[in-house]
Design a protein around this motif. Structure first.
Motif, mmCIF file in Angstrom:
data_model
loop_
_atom_site.group_PDB
_atom_site.id
_atom_site.type_symbol
_atom_site.label_atom_id
_atom_site.label_comp_id
_atom_site.label_asym_id
_atom_site.label_seq_id
_atom_site.Cartn_x
_atom_site.Cartn_y
_atom_site.Cartn_z
ATOM 1 N N SER A 89 -2.771 10.972 -4.625
ATOM 2 C CA SER A 89 -2.813 12.273 -5.294
ATOM 3 C C SER A 89 -1.988 13.326 -4.567
ATOM 4 C CB SER A 89 -4.271 12.757 -5.392
ATOM 5 O OG SER A 89 -4.849 12.865 -4.098
ATOM 6 N N ASP A 90 -1.708 13.112 -3.283
ATOM 7 C CA ASP A 90 -0.994 14.118 -2.493
ATOM 8 C C ASP A 90 0.518 13.943 -2.511
ATOM 9 O OD1 ASP A 90 -1.370 11.722 -1.016
ATOM 10 O OD2 ASP A 90 -0.799 12.771 0.820
ATOM 11 N N ARG A 91 0.979 12.748 -2.914
ATOM 12 C CA ARG A 91 2.418 12.490 -2.867
ATOM 13 C C ARG A 91 2.764 11.319 -3.773
ATOM 14 N NH1 ARG A 91 5.988 11.182 2.607
ATOM 15 N NH2 ARG A 91 7.935 12.141 1.881
ATOM 16 N N ARG A 92 3.883 11.425 -4.475
ATOM 17 C CA ARG A 92 4.335 10.314 -5.298
ATOM 18 C C ARG A 92 5.398 9.541 -4.539
ATOM 19 N NH1 ARG A 92 7.926 8.206 -8.598
ATOM 20 N NH2 ARG A 92 7.238 7.224 -10.553
ATOM 21 N N PHE A 93 5.238 8.206 -4.478
ATOM 22 C CA PHE A 93 6.157 7.381 -3.718
ATOM 23 C C PHE A 93 7.126 6.632 -4.625
ATOM 24 C CE2 PHE A 93 2.724 8.047 -0.724
ATOM 25 C CZ PHE A 93 3.424 8.293 0.452
ATOM 26 N N ASP A 94 8.371 6.542 -4.153
ATOM 27 C CA ASP A 94 9.399 5.792 -4.869
ATOM 28 C C ASP A 94 9.350 4.313 -4.507
ATOM 29 O OD1 ASP A 94 10.561 8.180 -5.984
ATOM 30 O OD2 ASP A 94 11.464 8.560 -4.023
ATOM 31 N N ARG A 95 8.909 4.034 -3.281
ATOM 32 C CA ARG A 95 8.962 2.664 -2.801
ATOM 33 C C ARG A 95 7.836 2.396 -1.815
ATOM 34 N NH1 ARG A 95 13.861 -0.066 0.744
ATOM 35 N NH2 ARG A 95 13.337 -2.244 0.359
ATOM 36 N N ILE A 96 7.294 1.183 -1.868
ATOM 37 C CA ILE A 96 6.286 0.721 -0.922
ATOM 38 C C ILE A 96 6.840 -0.521 -0.227
ATOM 39 C CG2 ILE A 96 3.947 -0.200 -0.619
ATOM 40 C CD1 ILE A 96 3.253 1.230 -3.302
ATOM 41 N N VAL A 97 6.746 -0.540 1.096
ATOM 42 C CA VAL A 97 7.150 -1.723 1.854
ATOM 43 C C VAL A 97 5.908 -2.245 2.567
ATOM 44 C CG1 VAL A 97 8.697 -2.682 3.584
ATOM 45 C CG2 VAL A 97 9.454 -0.744 2.185
ATOM 46 N N PHE A 98 5.534 -3.474 2.273
ATOM 47 C CA PHE A 98 4.319 -4.071 2.836
ATOM 48 C C PHE A 98 4.710 -5.119 3.878
ATOM 49 C CE2 PHE A 98 0.631 -6.670 3.292
ATOM 50 C CZ PHE A 98 -0.449 -5.838 3.038
ATOM 51 N N PHE A 99 4.206 -4.941 5.102
ATOM 52 C CA PHE A 99 4.447 -5.877 6.189
ATOM 53 C C PHE A 99 3.183 -6.715 6.402
ATOM 54 C CE2 PHE A 99 7.526 -2.559 7.032
ATOM 55 C CZ PHE A 99 8.636 -3.232 7.541
ATOM 56 N N SER A 100 3.334 -8.029 6.335
ATOM 57 C CA SER A 100 2.199 -8.934 6.539
ATOM 58 C C SER A 100 2.480 -9.878 7.707
ATOM 59 C CB SER A 100 1.940 -9.761 5.275
ATOM 60 O OG SER A 100 0.957 -10.752 5.513
ATOM 61 N N SER A 101 1.465 -10.128 8.514
ATOM 62 C CA SER A 101 1.614 -11.063 9.631
ATOM 63 C C SER A 101 1.472 -12.506 9.182
ATOM 64 C CB SER A 101 0.573 -10.758 10.710
ATOM 65 O OG SER A 101 -0.734 -11.042 10.222
ATOM 66 N N GLN A 102 1.268 -12.705 7.884
ATOM 67 C CA GLN A 102 1.102 -14.057 7.345
ATOM 68 C C GLN A 102 2.425 -14.561 6.750
ATOM 69 O OE1 GLN A 102 -1.878 -15.523 7.880
ATOM 70 N NE2 GLN A 102 -2.353 -13.581 8.867
ATOM 71 N N PRO A 103 2.672 -15.875 6.811
ATOM 72 C CA PRO A 103 3.848 -16.421 6.113
ATOM 73 C C PRO A 103 3.571 -16.455 4.613
ATOM 74 C CG PRO A 103 2.592 -18.194 7.152
ATOM 75 C CD PRO A 103 1.936 -16.909 7.573
ATOM 76 N N ILE A 104 4.462 -15.848 3.839
ATOM 77 C CA ILE A 104 4.256 -15.763 2.386
ATOM 78 C C ILE A 104 5.438 -16.410 1.680
ATOM 79 C CG2 ILE A 104 3.848 -14.207 0.443
ATOM 80 C CD1 ILE A 104 2.902 -12.092 2.408
ATOM 81 N N PRO A 105 5.206 -17.424 0.869
ATOM 82 C CA PRO A 105 6.310 -18.070 0.142
ATOM 83 C C PRO A 105 7.094 -17.050 -0.682
ATOM 84 C CG PRO A 105 4.286 -19.337 -0.080
ATOM 85 C CD PRO A 105 3.903 -18.038 0.559
#
Length: 277
Positions: A108-124
């Motif tokens: 509600s406080d800010r609109r985002f253009d992009r999200i970058v998600f970092f995971s410590s798991q291996p993801i296909p």
């Protein structure tokens, strides 16, 4: 140890973070990667992260008008887009990605253009693509960095320091890393380990002065513009070590100041050298 072997070793170190509950350290590590690979203008969130007080955001870009000035190493790599970073050590990454990305997109406080998600798991890769397409984020795009992507980034020379600092990789192991050979079998040490200023000298010599500009600009100013453009190209296009990047970024700032004092600018220098429209 070559960079491929070093990447595999970092992969192991990353896999151990969850057992030690090192979310805070992982968050800082990912933000440093983002500052080098995505944009320079990120701030780490403060507050009760584990309690959800960050609204799903572990870091986010701050507003900056510097990219419009095109004058320094920092400003050239800053973004004017609103970008949120989310980091997770959880094994159930699908549920976590969906939860955090949805919360961030609905902020509600800010609109985002992009999200970058970092995971410590291996993801296909197929799962990453499917998640990015599946989630409806109201125009906000989602990029996912898994453990393999993080390991590869940290195996590159300019981020070795981050692997050493945040993952406690022994200094002697970091110092033992040798550049991997390229597909043609040629060692890449000439690219990775050439002294920063020597690299700039080579680029500066190679830069041609456009004939259309050679008669209308004083030669002293042309030389200042060539120097700035050479620094820009060195910082922008090659995998410099952290030491060399720091050295050249300071010189870039100095060159930008010289141009301003001469009534020019970094942007004008890049236009003259036909590196900027």
């Amino acid at each position: 140890m070559n960079t491929a072997e070093f990447s595999e070793m970092i992969d192991y170190y990353l896999s151990q973070l969850a057992s030690r509950n090192e979310h805070h350290r992982f968050e800082r590590l990912c933000t440093e990667i983002a500052r080098r690979r995505i944009a320079t203008n990120f701030l780490v969130a403060t507050g009760p992260v584990s309690a959800g007080g960050d609204g799903g955001r572990d870091a986010e870009s701050f507003e900056s008008s510097l990219p419009y000035e095109v004058s320094t190493w920092f400003s050239l790599r800053a973004t004017t887009a609103t970008v949120a970073l989310a980091c997770s050590l959880e094994k159930e990454y699908v549920k976590k990605i969906k939860s955090d990305a949805t919360r961030i997109a609905a902020s509600s406080d800010r609109r985002f253009d992009r999200i970058v998600f970092f995971s410590s798991q291996p993801i296909p890769s197929g799962k990453r693509i499917a998640l990015s397409k599946e989630l409806s984020l109201d125009g906000c795009t989602l990029a996912i960095w898994d453990r393999t992507a993080i390991s590869r980034a940290l195996s590159e020379p300019d981020l070795h320091w981050a692997a050493q600092h945040y993952l406690d990789v022994p200094a002697e192991l970091v110092e033992s890393v040798q550049p991997t050979e390229d597909p043609d079998g040629d060692a890449m040490e000439n690219i990775y380990y050439v002294p920063g200023q020597a690299l700039v000298d080579v680029i500066q010599t190679a830069l041609a002065i456009p004939k259309s500009e050679s008669s209308s600009i004083p030669i002293e100013l042309i030389e200042k513009q060539r120097r700035y453009a050479a620094l820009h190209l060195a910082l922008d296009g090659l995998p410099l070590t952290r030491q060399h990047a720091y050295e050249l970024s300071r010189k870039s700032d100095e060159a930008a100041n010289e141009l301003r004092n001469a009534g020019s600018s970094g942007a004008e220098a890049l236009r003259v050298m036909r590196l900027l429209d």
